[in-house]
Design an enzyme around this catalytic site. Structure first.
Site, short mmCIF file in Angstrom:
data_model
loop_
_atom_site.label_atom_id
_atom_site.label_comp_id
_atom_site.label_asym_id
_atom_site.label_seq_id
_atom_site.Cartn_x
_atom_site.Cartn_y
_atom_site.Cartn_z
N ASP A 93 -7.86 33.20 4.04
CA ASP A 93 -7.82 31.84 4.01
C ASP A 93 -6.33 31.58 4.40
OD1 ASP A 93 -7.30 30.35 0.64
OD2 ASP A 93 -6.18 31.59 1.74
N GLY A 95 -3.66 29.83 2.76
CA GLY A 95 -2.47 29.76 2.00
C GLY A 95 -1.90 28.76 2.32
N PHE A 97 -2.87 25.88 1.83
CA PHE A 97 -3.04 24.66 0.80
C PHE A 97 -1.58 24.62 0.28
CE2 PHE A 97 -4.93 22.06 -1.99
CZ PHE A 97 -4.75 22.44 -3.20
N ASP A 147 -7.79 24.54 9.57
CA ASP A 147 -8.04 23.17 9.25
C ASP A 147 -7.07 22.30 8.34
OD1 ASP A 147 -7.88 24.40 6.81
OD2 ASP A 147 -9.63 23.44 6.05
N GLN A 190 -14.60 19.11 5.75
CA GLN A 190 -13.69 18.20 5.30
C GLN A 190 -14.49 16.94 5.35
OE1 GLN A 190 -10.88 18.89 3.89
NE2 GLN A 190 -10.63 21.01 4.74
N ASP A 267 -13.32 31.29 -4.84
CA ASP A 267 -11.96 31.97 -5.23
C ASP A 267 -11.03 30.97 -5.79
OD1 ASP A 267 -11.00 30.16 -2.99
OD2 ASP A 267 -9.01 31.07 -3.52
N CYS A 305 -15.99 41.41 -25.18
CA CYS A 305 -15.49 41.96 -23.93
C CYS A 305 -15.49 43.52 -23.98
CB CYS A 305 -14.42 41.31 -23.27
SG CYS A 305 -13.78 41.95 -21.92
N CYS A 307 -14.19 45.35 -21.52
CA CYS A 307 -12.67 45.75 -20.42
C CYS A 307 -11.93 46.76 -21.02
CB CYS A 307 -12.18 44.34 -19.84
SG CYS A 307 -11.03 43.79 -20.68
N CYS A 310 -9.84 45.05 -23.74
CA CYS A 310 -10.34 44.74 -25.18
C CYS A 310 -10.98 46.04 -25.63
CB CYS A 310 -11.75 44.05 -24.71
SG CYS A 310 -11.04 42.30 -24.21
N HIS A 336 -8.31 41.86 -18.08
CA HIS A 336 -9.35 40.97 -18.96
C HIS A 336 -9.80 39.74 -18.28
CE1 HIS A 336 -11.42 38.99 -21.99
NE2 HIS A 336 -10.69 37.96 -21.72
C1 LIG Z 1 -6.69 29.11 8.17
C2 LIG Z 1 -7.68 28.98 6.73
O1 LIG Z 1 -7.54 27.50 6.17
C3 LIG Z 1 -7.69 27.18 5.01
O2 LIG Z 1 -7.78 28.24 4.09
N1 LIG Z 1 -8.22 25.98 4.32
C4 LIG Z 1 -8.23 25.42 3.41
N2 LIG Z 1 -7.78 26.18 2.26
C5 LIG Z 1 -8.16 25.31 0.85
C6 LIG Z 1 -7.54 25.97 -0.27
C7 LIG Z 1 -7.82 25.29 -1.67
N3 LIG Z 1 -7.70 25.55 -2.66
C8 LIG Z 1 -7.93 24.33 -3.44
N4 LIG Z 1 -8.10 24.25 -4.88
C9 LIG Z 1 -7.05 25.26 -5.29
N5 LIG Z 1 -8.57 23.58 -2.82
C10 LIG Z 1 -8.50 23.93 -1.32
C11 LIG Z 1 -8.96 23.36 -0.22
C12 LIG Z 1 -8.75 24.12 1.21
C13 LIG Z 1 -9.18 23.75 2.05
O3 LIG Z 1 -9.76 22.36 2.55
N6 LIG Z 1 -8.96 24.05 3.34
ZN LIG Z 2 -11.56 41.93 -22.09
#
Ligand SMILES: CCOC(=O)Nc1nc2cc3nc(NC)[nH]c3cc2c(=O)[nH]1
Ligand SMILES: [Zn+2]
Length: 373
Positions: A93, A95, A97, A147, A190, A267, A305, A307, A310, A336
């Site tokens: 993704d 990052g 964000f 995005d 979105q 994630d 747990c 793991c 634990c 853990h």
């Molecule tokens: C090129 C990939 O673009 C993205 O990963 N866009 C994206 N990442 C997000 C990560 C997020 N993490 C959270 N909360 C911790 N909300 C998120 C939303 C997005 C998102 O709308 N769009």
């Molecule tokens: Zn554990």
């Protein structure tokens, strides 16, 4: 086709589903929690440990790896799987964000995003095409469209303009991406907190026919009820035979609320992040292991747990490690916390299989201490 999803079962009393996601690096059973390895490592864990915990797929961040060590270097190393010695599926993704949340360090235009590196302040420009090029170099099994994660709160006008640009960017990503046989590309819905914009975004992205869809712009500070309402509204707008990924979700309650509303993938950095500052997730709720009250507590982090942490160590020992700032404290708590969430998803898949997901959720909430309304 790099990515194929098989819908195996739908719950009768909610929208939970069981599925199988086939990728070039392996099959993933859904619903699934994906550990985050932002800079090509799940922090404090070796890939063998991550695999041993039962993780099926991990995340890495496009922007972070583009900035350091550079996507070209990773390509020369033979791609991200080779570079980090992880032979399972990888989803990249943005990052972004984090980058986007650096507010004034970025300018968003039709062409793409201009931003300053949070490392050395150097200027960078990432377009949909550039984002695809980076993810191609990394060789991830699942790429995400470029995005804008619409900020929260946002006016209707801003959310509409931002969402429509995200759709135009998704088309550019799709047109630019070549090796569909090796890498799947997910669209990201979105539309802010506005149902009609979410509907427009979902419809336009489904038109573009991606192998999977993320629901973006959530877990950005909105109330939990609002996230749940938007998930309820949005998941039915997406093809039921394609995976749905709720980005950035990872506490037990958010995972349950997502799964029962038709989400297949999630994630979150939370389990690994809070582990490093001494908070452990347990079946009776969270505990801050550095707390002095655990100094002579010779029971495991979580009595239920099995793991590695634990099975072999006590709360007293792990508290001691944090108290003297020993790295092993962070490692054991990370082991853990990851195991706890991976095991939770395994139990959720089992509960869906046995038609008792809502009962399991109530049972879990009572023990964990969530006062579910
Ligand atoms: C090129 C990939 O673009 C993205 O990963 N866009 C994206 N990442 C997000 C990560 C997020 N993490 C959270 N909360 C911790 N909300 C998120 C939303 C997005 C998102 O709308 N769009
Ligand atoms: Zn554990």
């Amino acid at each position: 086709m790099a990515i194929r999803f098989e819908l195996l079962k739908e719950a009768k009393d909610c929208k939970a589903r069981l599925g199988k996601l086939y990728t070039p690096h392996g099959v993933i059973e859904t619903p699934i929690f994906m550990p985050v390895g932002t800079r090509a490592t799940v922090k404090a864990m070796t890939p063998e440990e991550v695999k041993g915990l039962g993780a099926q797929i991990i995340l890495s961040n496009t922007y972070h790896l583009y900035l350091r060590p550079g996507h070209k270097l990773i390509e020369e190393a033979g791609g991200l799987h080779k570079f980090m010695n992880w032979d399972g599926p990888i989803l990249t993704d943005s990052g972004g964000f984090q980058v986007f949340s650096l507010g004034d360090l970025r300018k968003i235009k039709e062409e793409g995003v201009e931003f300053r590196s949070h490392i050395d302040g150097s200027k960078h420009f990432i377009s949909p095409e550039k984002s695809i090029e980076i993810q191609n170099s990394l060789g991830s099994d699942i790429m995400m469209c470029f995005d804008e994660c619409t900020p929260y709160p946002a006016t209707y006008e801003y959310a509409k303009h931002s969402m429509e640009r995200t759709t135009r960017w998704a088309k550019r990503c799709k047109d630019y991406h070549k090796n569909w046989d090796k890498q799947g590309l997910f669209g990201i819905v979105q539309g802010g907190m506005y149902k009609d914009l979410r509907e427009q975004s979902a419809k336009e992205l489904v038109e573009l026919d991606f192998p999977g869809y993320a629901i973006g712009g959530l877990s950005v500070g909105e109330p939990k009820e609002l996230m749940c309402e938007l998930l309820d509204f949005t998941t039915p707008l997406l093809p039921k035979d394609k995976p749905r990924y709720n980005m950035g979700v990872g506490t037990p309650d958010y995972l349950f609320e997502s799964v029962i509303r038709g989400i297949d993938m999630a994630d979150c950095v939370l389990p690994t992040r809070i582990a490093r500052n001494g908070t452990a997730l347990t079946s009776q709720g969270k505990i801050v292991i550095r707390n002095a009250k655990y100094a002579k507590d010779f029971t495991p982090l979580d009595p239920e747990c099995d793991c590695y942490a634990c099975t072999n160590y006590s709360r007293a020992y792990i508290r001691h490690l944090f108290n003297v700032d020993e790295i092993l404290g962070a490692r054991l708590t990370t082991i853990h916390n990851l195991y706890f969430l991976i095991k939770l998803m395994e139990n959720i898949r089992k509960a869906i299989k046995e038609d008792r997901i809502l009962e399991y959720k109530d049972e879990f909430y009572k023990k964990y201490g969530y006062n579910d309304k």
